[in-house]
Write a protein that holds these residues in place. Structure first.
Motif, mmCIF file in Angstrom:
data_model
loop_
_atom_site.group_PDB
_atom_site.id
_atom_site.type_symbol
_atom_site.label_atom_id
_atom_site.label_comp_id
_atom_site.label_asym_id
_atom_site.label_seq_id
_atom_site.Cartn_x
_atom_site.Cartn_y
_atom_site.Cartn_z
ATOM 1 N N THR A 72 10.636 -18.118 9.823
ATOM 2 C CA THR A 72 9.715 -18.921 10.612
ATOM 3 C C THR A 72 8.317 -18.774 10.034
ATOM 4 O OG1 THR A 72 9.201 -17.111 12.123
ATOM 5 C CG2 THR A 72 11.058 -18.536 12.732
ATOM 6 N N ILE A 73 7.437 -19.666 10.426
ATOM 7 C CA ILE A 73 6.042 -19.601 9.993
ATOM 8 C C ILE A 73 5.404 -18.285 10.434
ATOM 9 C CG2 ILE A 73 3.751 -20.624 10.345
ATOM 10 C CD1 ILE A 73 5.401 -22.200 8.401
ATOM 11 N N SER A 74 5.821 -17.766 11.574
ATOM 12 C CA SER A 74 5.230 -16.518 12.060
ATOM 13 C C SER A 74 5.463 -15.358 11.085
ATOM 14 C CB SER A 74 5.773 -16.168 13.443
ATOM 15 O OG SER A 74 7.161 -15.942 13.386
ATOM 16 N N SER A 75 6.500 -15.456 10.256
ATOM 17 C CA SER A 75 6.745 -14.422 9.256
ATOM 18 C C SER A 75 5.601 -14.334 8.255
ATOM 19 C CB SER A 75 8.055 -14.686 8.511
ATOM 20 O OG SER A 75 9.136 -14.652 9.404
ATOM 21 N N LEU A 76 4.942 -15.460 8.005
ATOM 22 C CA LEU A 76 3.792 -15.447 7.096
ATOM 23 C C LEU A 76 2.673 -14.578 7.656
ATOM 24 C CD1 LEU A 76 3.619 -19.229 6.096
ATOM 25 C CD2 LEU A 76 4.419 -17.326 4.684
ATOM 26 N N TYR A 77 2.510 -14.627 8.968
ATOM 27 C CA TYR A 77 1.439 -13.852 9.604
ATOM 28 C C TYR A 77 1.748 -12.349 9.601
ATOM 29 C CZ TYR A 77 -0.754 -18.182 10.981
ATOM 30 O OH TYR A 77 -1.375 -19.414 10.947
ATOM 31 N N GLU A 78 3.017 -12.011 9.472
ATOM 32 C CA GLU A 78 3.384 -10.599 9.366
ATOM 33 C C GLU A 78 3.151 -10.078 7.950
ATOM 34 O OE1 GLU A 78 7.360 -10.015 10.800
ATOM 35 O OE2 GLU A 78 6.969 -11.191 12.611
ATOM 36 N N ALA A 79 3.233 -10.973 6.970
ATOM 37 C CA ALA A 79 3.121 -10.559 5.570
ATOM 38 C C ALA A 79 1.710 -10.703 5.002
ATOM 39 C CB ALA A 79 4.097 -11.370 4.726
ATOM 40 N N PHE A 80 0.896 -11.610 5.576
ATOM 41 C CA PHE A 80 -0.426 -11.908 5.020
ATOM 42 C C PHE A 80 -1.496 -11.814 6.100
ATOM 43 C CE2 PHE A 80 2.667 -14.388 2.542
ATOM 44 C CZ PHE A 80 2.402 -13.921 1.254
ATOM 45 N N GLU A 81 -2.722 -11.758 5.650
ATOM 46 C CA GLU A 81 -3.854 -11.839 6.575
ATOM 47 C C GLU A 81 -3.814 -13.205 7.257
ATOM 48 O OE1 GLU A 81 -6.034 -9.440 7.357
ATOM 49 O OE2 GLU A 81 -4.838 -8.122 6.084
ATOM 50 N N PRO A 82 -4.321 -13.326 8.497
ATOM 51 C CA PRO A 82 -4.223 -14.592 9.233
ATOM 52 C C PRO A 82 -4.759 -15.808 8.475
ATOM 53 C CG PRO A 82 -4.932 -12.858 10.703
ATOM 54 C CD PRO A 82 -4.896 -12.257 9.321
#
Length: 107
Positions: free
Chosen positions: A12-22
């Motif tokens: 999901t897109i939320s996985s990006l927020y877990e891996a990168f700065e907002p």
């Protein structure tokens, strides 16, 4: 950028927020066009089969430069598209109805 993903719950897109700065996650999310594979389909399997065939039939040797690689890939793609071969699934619809009947709605 088009991204094809299966329906795994972590995809999901939320996985990006877990891996990168907002800020970086948001910038990446804006660049993505996400296409999910069917939940109960074999689309991803077909893609994996084609990538495996590409590896065996075209990329099974050292290719010295990008121009040669592009020429080889174009030739392989043309042949593959011209032949229009299908996938010979061994698991038929009748097999699915028999073996997976517990997944079908009752009624």
């Amino acid at each position: 950028m088009v991204l094809v993903m299966d329906n795994l719950n972590t995809h999901t897109i939320s996985s990006l927020y877990e891996a990168f700065e907002p800020g970086e996650a948001f910038a990446l999310a804006q660049r993505l066009e996400i296409h999910h594979t069917p939940k109960h389909g074999s689309w991803l399997n077909i893609a994996e089969i084609e990538l495996s065939a590409l590896s065996r039939q075209c990329l099974d040797r050292r290719i010295s430069d990008l121009d040669t690689l592009n020429t080889e890939l174009a030739a392989w793609q043309h042949t593959t598209n011209t032949n229009q071969r299908g996938v010979d699934w061994q698991f038929t619809t009748d097999d699915a109805r028999t073996r997976l009947r517990h997944l079908y709605p009752k009624g």
